[in-house]
Scaffold this motif. Sequence first.
Motif, short mmCIF file in Angstrom:
data_model
loop_
_atom_site.label_atom_id
_atom_site.label_comp_id
_atom_site.label_asym_id
_atom_site.label_seq_id
_atom_site.Cartn_x
_atom_site.Cartn_y
_atom_site.Cartn_z
N LEU A 74 1.87 5.69 -4.02
CA LEU A 74 2.94 4.69 -4.10
C LEU A 74 3.96 4.88 -2.97
O LEU A 74 4.43 3.90 -2.39
CB LEU A 74 3.65 4.77 -5.45
N GLY A 75 4.31 6.13 -2.68
CA GLY A 75 5.24 6.39 -1.58
C GLY A 75 4.69 5.92 -0.26
O GLY A 75 5.40 5.32 0.55
N GLY A 76 3.41 6.19 -0.01
CA GLY A 76 2.78 5.73 1.23
C GLY A 76 2.70 4.22 1.32
O GLY A 76 2.95 3.62 2.37
N PHE A 77 2.38 3.58 0.21
CA PHE A 77 2.32 2.12 0.17
C PHE A 77 3.69 1.52 0.46
O PHE A 77 3.83 0.61 1.27
CB PHE A 77 1.81 1.65 -1.20
N ARG A 78 4.71 2.04 -0.19
CA ARG A 78 6.07 1.53 0.01
C ARG A 78 6.50 1.72 1.46
O ARG A 78 7.10 0.83 2.07
CB ARG A 78 7.05 2.25 -0.92
N LEU A 79 6.18 2.87 2.05
CA LEU A 79 6.53 3.14 3.43
C LEU A 79 5.87 2.14 4.37
O LEU A 79 6.51 1.61 5.28
CB LEU A 79 6.14 4.56 3.82
N LYS A 80 4.59 1.85 4.15
CA LYS A 80 3.88 0.88 4.99
C LYS A 80 4.49 -0.51 4.88
O LYS A 80 4.66 -1.21 5.89
CB LYS A 80 2.40 0.82 4.62
N VAL A 81 4.84 -0.91 3.67
CA VAL A 81 5.44 -2.22 3.47
C VAL A 81 6.80 -2.29 4.16
O VAL A 81 7.12 -3.27 4.85
CB VAL A 81 5.58 -2.53 1.96
N GLU A 82 7.61 -1.25 4.01
CA GLU A 82 8.92 -1.24 4.66
C GLU A 82 8.78 -1.26 6.18
O GLU A 82 9.55 -1.94 6.86
CB GLU A 82 9.72 -0.02 4.21
N GLN A 83 7.82 -0.53 6.72
CA GLN A 83 7.60 -0.54 8.17
C GLN A 83 7.15 -1.92 8.65
O GLN A 83 7.57 -2.38 9.70
CB GLN A 83 6.58 0.53 8.56
N ARG A 84 6.29 -2.55 7.87
CA ARG A 84 5.82 -3.88 8.24
C ARG A 84 6.99 -4.87 8.25
O ARG A 84 7.13 -5.66 9.18
CB ARG A 84 4.74 -4.35 7.26
N ILE A 85 7.80 -4.82 7.23
CA ILE A 85 8.96 -5.72 7.17
C ILE A 85 9.91 -5.44 8.32
O ILE A 85 10.41 -6.36 8.98
CB ILE A 85 9.68 -5.58 5.81
N SER A 86 10.14 -4.17 8.61
CA SER A 86 11.03 -3.79 9.70
C SER A 86 10.50 -4.28 11.04
O SER A 86 11.26 -4.80 11.87
CB SER A 86 11.21 -2.28 9.73
N SER A 87 9.20 -4.15 11.27
CA SER A 87 8.63 -4.60 12.54
C SER A 87 8.68 -6.13 12.65
O SER A 87 8.88 -6.65 13.74
CB SER A 87 7.21 -4.09 12.72
#
Length: 100
Positions: A82-95
Amino acid sequence: MKSNRVWELISHVYDNVEIALWAIGLASFVYIGVFVIPRIPSLREQYLRVRAREIADENALYCEKLNMKVGTQAYNECLLVLGGFRLKVEQRISSEIDDF
């Protein structure tokens, strides 16, 4: 003659209000400079700590909803996934935001 006195009174009131507004503006500027701006870094750190705690609690809640017992290997793996998934989503939104 009364007209002149009225205009003098209005002019006097206007001047006093203008002075008061300038004083309030200057006092606000000094207050922000002395008390608010120096606290911004600590307030940001506090916000980030609270946000990290909320995210961790949320991740734990989802793992518990999936019937994983606290402290088990499956529970720990769930937290990592879940932590990895959330991190990927946040990075995608940030980019995506940076692209605009």
